[in-house]
Structures are given as structure tokens and as C-alpha cells.
Design a protein around this motif. Structure first.
Motif, PDB file in Angstrom:
ATOM      1  N   ALA A 170       5.800  -2.608  -6.941  1.00  0.00           N
ATOM      2  CA  ALA A 170       5.301  -3.684  -7.854  1.00  0.00           C
ATOM      3  C   ALA A 170       4.198  -4.367  -6.648  1.00  0.00           C
ATOM      4  CB  ALA A 170       6.373  -4.667  -7.727  1.00  0.00           C
ATOM      5  N   LYS A 171       3.715  -6.053  -8.263  1.00  0.00           N
ATOM      6  CA  LYS A 171       2.114  -5.988  -7.846  1.00  0.00           C
ATOM      7  C   LYS A 171       2.371  -6.778  -6.366  1.00  0.00           C
ATOM      8  CE  LYS A 171      -1.028  -9.024 -10.131  1.00  0.00           C
ATOM      9  NZ  LYS A 171      -1.576  -9.369  -9.200  1.00  0.00           N
ATOM     10  N   SER A 172       0.972  -6.104  -5.894  1.00  0.00           N
ATOM     11  CA  SER A 172       0.944  -6.711  -3.982  1.00  0.00           C
ATOM     12  C   SER A 172       0.573  -7.990  -3.758  1.00  0.00           C
ATOM     13  CB  SER A 172       0.173  -5.784  -3.576  1.00  0.00           C
ATOM     14  OG  SER A 172       0.067  -6.771  -1.856  1.00  0.00           O
ATOM     15  N   LYS A 173       1.055  -9.143  -3.490  1.00  0.00           N
ATOM     16  CA  LYS A 173       0.710 -10.576  -2.290  1.00  0.00           C
ATOM     17  C   LYS A 173      -0.508  -9.939  -2.107  1.00  0.00           C
ATOM     18  CE  LYS A 173       5.074 -12.624  -2.034  1.00  0.00           C
ATOM     19  NZ  LYS A 173       5.835 -11.193  -2.015  1.00  0.00           N
ATOM     20  N   ILE A 174      -0.601  -8.561  -1.451  1.00  0.00           N
ATOM     21  CA  ILE A 174      -2.109  -8.624  -1.185  1.00  0.00           C
ATOM     22  C   ILE A 174      -3.705  -7.964  -1.929  1.00  0.00           C
ATOM     23  CG2 ILE A 174      -3.534  -7.395   1.382  1.00  0.00           C
ATOM     24  CD1 ILE A 174      -0.874  -7.642   2.636  1.00  0.00           C
ATOM     25  N   ALA A 175      -3.093  -6.288  -2.043  1.00  0.00           N
ATOM     26  CA  ALA A 175      -4.135  -6.082  -2.922  1.00  0.00           C
ATOM     27  C   ALA A 175      -3.440  -5.080  -4.131  1.00  0.00           C
ATOM     28  CB  ALA A 175      -5.178  -5.327  -2.397  1.00  0.00           C
ATOM     29  N   GLY A 176      -4.136  -4.727  -5.363  1.00  0.00           N
ATOM     30  CA  GLY A 176      -3.304  -3.457  -6.228  1.00  0.00           C
ATOM     31  C   GLY A 176      -2.039  -3.593  -5.967  1.00  0.00           C
ATOM     32  N   MET A 177      -1.054  -2.774  -6.639  1.00  0.00           N
ATOM     33  CA  MET A 177       0.837  -1.813  -5.614  1.00  0.00           C
ATOM     34  C   MET A 177       1.020  -2.620  -4.116  1.00  0.00           C
ATOM     35  SD  MET A 177       1.564  -2.575  -9.084  1.00  0.00           S
ATOM     36  CE  MET A 177       2.669  -1.589  -9.322  1.00  0.00           C
ATOM     37  N   GLY A 178       2.330  -2.621  -3.775  1.00  0.00           N
ATOM     38  CA  GLY A 178       2.581  -2.527  -3.071  1.00  0.00           C
ATOM     39  C   GLY A 178       4.277  -2.875  -2.747  1.00  0.00           C
ATOM     40  N   ALA A 179       4.674  -1.939  -1.953  1.00  0.00           N
ATOM     41  CA  ALA A 179       5.736  -1.546  -1.977  1.00  0.00           C
ATOM     42  C   ALA A 179       7.217  -2.751  -0.985  1.00  0.00           C
ATOM     43  CB  ALA A 179       6.279  -0.973  -0.747  1.00  0.00           C
ATOM     44  N   TYR A 180       8.389  -3.237  -1.803  1.00  0.00           N
ATOM     45  CA  TYR A 180       8.763  -3.715  -1.051  1.00  0.00           C
ATOM     46  C   TYR A 180      10.350  -3.053  -0.872  1.00  0.00           C
ATOM     47  CZ  TYR A 180       6.017  -7.899  -2.671  1.00  0.00           C
ATOM     48  OH  TYR A 180       4.603  -7.790  -3.447  1.00  0.00           O
ATOM     49  N   ALA A 181      10.760  -3.497   0.344  1.00  0.00           N
ATOM     50  CA  ALA A 181      12.109  -3.482   0.997  1.00  0.00           C
ATOM     51  C   ALA A 181      12.989  -3.693  -0.372  1.00  0.00           C
ATOM     52  CB  ALA A 181      12.180  -3.970   2.030  1.00  0.00           C
ATOM     53  N   THR A 182      14.253  -3.050  -0.269  1.00  0.00           N
ATOM     54  CA  THR A 182      14.900  -3.306  -1.426  1.00  0.00           C
ATOM     55  C   THR A 182      16.705  -3.885  -0.672  1.00  0.00           C
ATOM     56  OG1 THR A 182      15.709  -1.085  -1.645  1.00  0.00           O
ATOM     57  CG2 THR A 182      13.995  -2.013  -3.294  1.00  0.00           C
ATOM     58  N   CYS A 183      16.091  -3.592   0.799  1.00  0.00           N
ATOM     59  CA  CYS A 183      17.052  -4.366   1.573  1.00  0.00           C
ATOM     60  C   CYS A 183      16.955  -4.050   3.047  1.00  0.00           C
ATOM     61  CB  CYS A 183      18.447  -2.540   1.178  1.00  0.00           C
ATOM     62  SG  CYS A 183      18.088  -1.399   1.828  1.00  0.00           S
TER      63      CYS A 183
ATOM     64  N   ILE B 173      13.201  -5.964   9.483  1.00  0.00           N
ATOM     65  CA  ILE B 173      12.203  -6.463   7.982  1.00  0.00           C
ATOM     66  C   ILE B 173      13.458  -6.650   6.692  1.00  0.00           C
ATOM     67  CG2 ILE B 173      11.095  -5.601   5.863  1.00  0.00           C
ATOM     68  CD1 ILE B 173       9.851  -3.769   7.575  1.00  0.00           C
ATOM     69  N   LYS B 174      13.478  -8.526   6.404  1.00  0.00           N
ATOM     70  CA  LYS B 174      13.915  -8.643   5.347  1.00  0.00           C
ATOM     71  C   LYS B 174      13.594  -8.203   4.006  1.00  0.00           C
ATOM     72  CE  LYS B 174      13.917 -13.378   6.917  1.00  0.00           C
ATOM     73  NZ  LYS B 174      12.629 -13.693   6.654  1.00  0.00           N
ATOM     74  N   LYS B 175      15.453  -8.035   2.726  1.00  0.00           N
ATOM     75  CA  LYS B 175      15.135  -7.574   1.660  1.00  0.00           C
ATOM     76  C   LYS B 175      14.491  -8.689   0.488  1.00  0.00           C
ATOM     77  CE  LYS B 175      18.497  -8.000  -2.005  1.00  0.00           C
ATOM     78  NZ  LYS B 175      19.346  -7.470  -3.322  1.00  0.00           N
ATOM     79  N   GLY B 176      13.576  -7.695   0.015  1.00  0.00           N
ATOM     80  CA  GLY B 176      12.028  -8.287  -0.533  1.00  0.00           C
ATOM     81  C   GLY B 176      10.885  -8.618   0.135  1.00  0.00           C
ATOM     82  N   GLU B 177      10.829  -8.476   1.226  1.00  0.00           N
ATOM     83  CA  GLU B 177       9.468  -8.225   2.413  1.00  0.00           C
ATOM     84  C   GLU B 177       8.557  -6.816   1.368  1.00  0.00           C
ATOM     85  OE1 GLU B 177       8.282  -9.215   5.840  1.00  0.00           O
ATOM     86  OE2 GLU B 177      10.664  -9.454   6.345  1.00  0.00           O
ATOM     87  N   GLU B 178       7.123  -7.746   1.181  1.00  0.00           N
ATOM     88  CA  GLU B 178       6.402  -6.747   1.637  1.00  0.00           C
ATOM     89  C   GLU B 178       6.211  -5.907   2.593  1.00  0.00           C
ATOM     90  OE1 GLU B 178       2.900  -7.586  -0.773  1.00  0.00           O
ATOM     91  OE2 GLU B 178       1.886  -5.277  -0.577  1.00  0.00           O
ATOM     92  N   LEU B 179       5.780  -4.540   2.786  1.00  0.00           N
ATOM     93  CA  LEU B 179       5.790  -4.012   4.062  1.00  0.00           C
ATOM     94  C   LEU B 179       3.986  -3.819   3.940  1.00  0.00           C
ATOM     95  CD1 LEU B 179       7.885  -0.924   3.127  1.00  0.00           C
ATOM     96  CD2 LEU B 179       8.568  -3.308   4.548  1.00  0.00           C
ATOM     97  N   THR B 180       3.888  -3.490   4.865  1.00  0.00           N
ATOM     98  CA  THR B 180       1.732  -3.868   5.486  1.00  0.00           C
ATOM     99  C   THR B 180       2.473  -2.987   7.141  1.00  0.00           C
ATOM    100  OG1 THR B 180       2.552  -6.283   6.702  1.00  0.00           O
ATOM    101  CG2 THR B 180       2.222  -5.743   4.026  1.00  0.00           C
ATOM    102  N   CYS B 181       1.141  -2.306   6.866  1.00  0.00           N
ATOM    103  CA  CYS B 181       0.717  -1.795   8.450  1.00  0.00           C
ATOM    104  C   CYS B 181      -0.801  -1.912   8.631  1.00  0.00           C
ATOM    105  CB  CYS B 181       0.366  -0.264   7.120  1.00  0.00           C
ATOM    106  SG  CYS B 181       0.821   0.585   9.165  1.00  0.00           S
ATOM    107  N   HIS B 182      -0.902  -1.808   9.927  1.00  0.00           N
ATOM    108  CA  HIS B 182      -2.338  -2.179  10.413  1.00  0.00           C
ATOM    109  C   HIS B 182      -2.751  -1.017  10.288  1.00  0.00           C
ATOM    110  CE1 HIS B 182      -5.840  -2.830  12.363  1.00  0.00           C
ATOM    111  NE2 HIS B 182      -5.812  -4.431  12.494  1.00  0.00           N
ATOM    112  N   TYR B 183      -3.945  -0.130   9.357  1.00  0.00           N
ATOM    113  CA  TYR B 183      -4.468   1.189   9.578  1.00  0.00           C
ATOM    114  C   TYR B 183      -5.589   1.470  10.936  1.00  0.00           C
ATOM    115  CZ  TYR B 183      -3.877   0.615   4.618  1.00  0.00           C
ATOM    116  OH  TYR B 183      -3.174   0.579   3.381  1.00  0.00           O
ATOM    117  N   GLY B 184      -5.358   0.792  11.119  1.00  0.00           N
ATOM    118  CA  GLY B 184      -6.381   1.143  12.447  1.00  0.00           C
ATOM    119  C   GLY B 184      -7.721   1.284  12.070  1.00  0.00           C
ATOM    120  N   GLU B 185      -7.883   2.921  12.257  1.00  0.00           N
ATOM    121  CA  GLU B 185      -9.772   2.647  11.848  1.00  0.00           C
ATOM    122  C   GLU B 185      -9.289   3.664  10.771  1.00  0.00           C
ATOM    123  OE1 GLU B 185     -12.212   5.058  14.343  1.00  0.00           O
ATOM    124  OE2 GLU B 185     -11.378   4.231  16.150  1.00  0.00           O
ATOM    125  N   THR B 186     -10.575   2.915   9.470  1.00  0.00           N
ATOM    126  CA  THR B 186      -9.948   3.635   8.262  1.00  0.00           C
ATOM    127  C   THR B 186     -12.026   4.416   7.744  1.00  0.00           C
ATOM    128  OG1 THR B 186     -11.170   1.635   7.124  1.00  0.00           O
ATOM    129  CG2 THR B 186      -8.970   1.466   7.779  1.00  0.00           C
TER     130      THR B 186
END
Ligand SMILES: [Zn+2]
Length: 136
Positions: free
Chosen positions: A12-25, A104-117
Motif C-alpha cells: 500500500a502507499k508508503s509513509k516514506i516513499a512510493g509504495m510500501g510493504a506492511y505486516a498483516t500479522c 513487528i506489529k500487525k500493520g507496521e510498515e517494513l523498513t530496512c537499512h539498505y547500506g551502500e547503494t
């Protein structure tokens, strides 16, 4: 190559940028969430394809190979970068595995530190965390 995702995610729409992935459980700390889907390519070809994209969907390996997650990808490619993430990435062979960094709680957006890009610090980070370093 097989890229399983063990938890159902909602894209769904991300709180950060573009689309995001959210936990459903709830996802317990240290559980494997899944393996980033994509197509194995070379770093050169992958960078050329990624040039005009605003999000990072290319993971580079040490031997000149790269995983292009925009082709044949799965929901894990919608995990946005954040400076204080709730998942972490681990590279195993040509697999990019995501694990829960904490509970991670249900409904939280998943985020990751990409490291070097490949953006080399030119892409503005919009993660909104207090300790945001500002750039990717
Ligand atoms: Zn940030």
C-alpha cells in the motif's frame, strides 16, 4: 531460483516513499520474512536498468552479479529504506533474505537499512526517524 515469502504482506502507499510493504500479522524478532524475488543479472546491466528508477530494486553482489528485483520480483521489493529500520537484510549466495530486527506489529510498515547503494548519497532519505542521516 526460488524466492519464498513466509509472511503475507500488504502493499500500500508508503509513509516514506512510493509504495510500501506492511505486516498483516505480528512478526516476531529474528524471524525470516522471506527472500527478495528478482532476476539475476550483471551489475552493469542492472545499473543501466535501474538508472531511471527512483527506488532501489537492485542488490549487488561481490562477483559482478546483481539481483534485479524489478523483474520477477515479490512484495519484499516494496520495503523502503529507513535509518531506524525494523528488518535487516542478509545476503546468502544470490539470495537477499529479510529478517525481523525486532517484534513487528500487525500493520507496521517494513523498513530496512539498505547500506551502500548505487545512489552514493545523492538520494534524499525521507524515513522521518529522529536519527535520520538524510541521504542514502
Ligand atoms: Zn533516514
Amino acid at each position: 531460483m526460488n524466492f519464498p515469502v513466509y509472511y503475507t504482506l500488504k502493499v500500500a502507499k508508503s509513509k516514506i516513499a512510493g509504495m510500501g510493504a506492511y505486516a498483516t500479522c505480528p512478526i516476531p524478532a529474528r524471524k525470516k520474512i522471506g527472500s527478495l524475488g528478482g532476476t539475476l543479472t550483471t551489475i552493469r546491466k542492472g545499473r543501466a536498468a535501474a538508472k531511471n528508477r527512483t527506488t532501489i530494486h537492485l542488490v549487488e553482489f561481490e562477483d559482478n552479479k546483481a539481483l534485479d528485483a524489478a523483474t520477477n520480483g515479490n512484495d519484499l521489493r516494496f520495503i523502503n529504506h529507513a535509518c531506524e529500520p525494523n528488518t535487516y537484510m542478509r545476503i546468502r549466495g544470490y539470495h537477499v533474505e529479510f529478517y525481523a530486527l525486532r517484534n513487528i506489529k500487525k500493520g507496521e510498515e517494513l523498513t530496512c537499512h539498505y547500506g551502500e547503494t548505487h545512489h552514493e548519497g545523492k538520494l534524499k532519505c525521507r524515513c522521518g526517524s529522529k536519527n535520520c542521516v538524510g541521504f542514502l
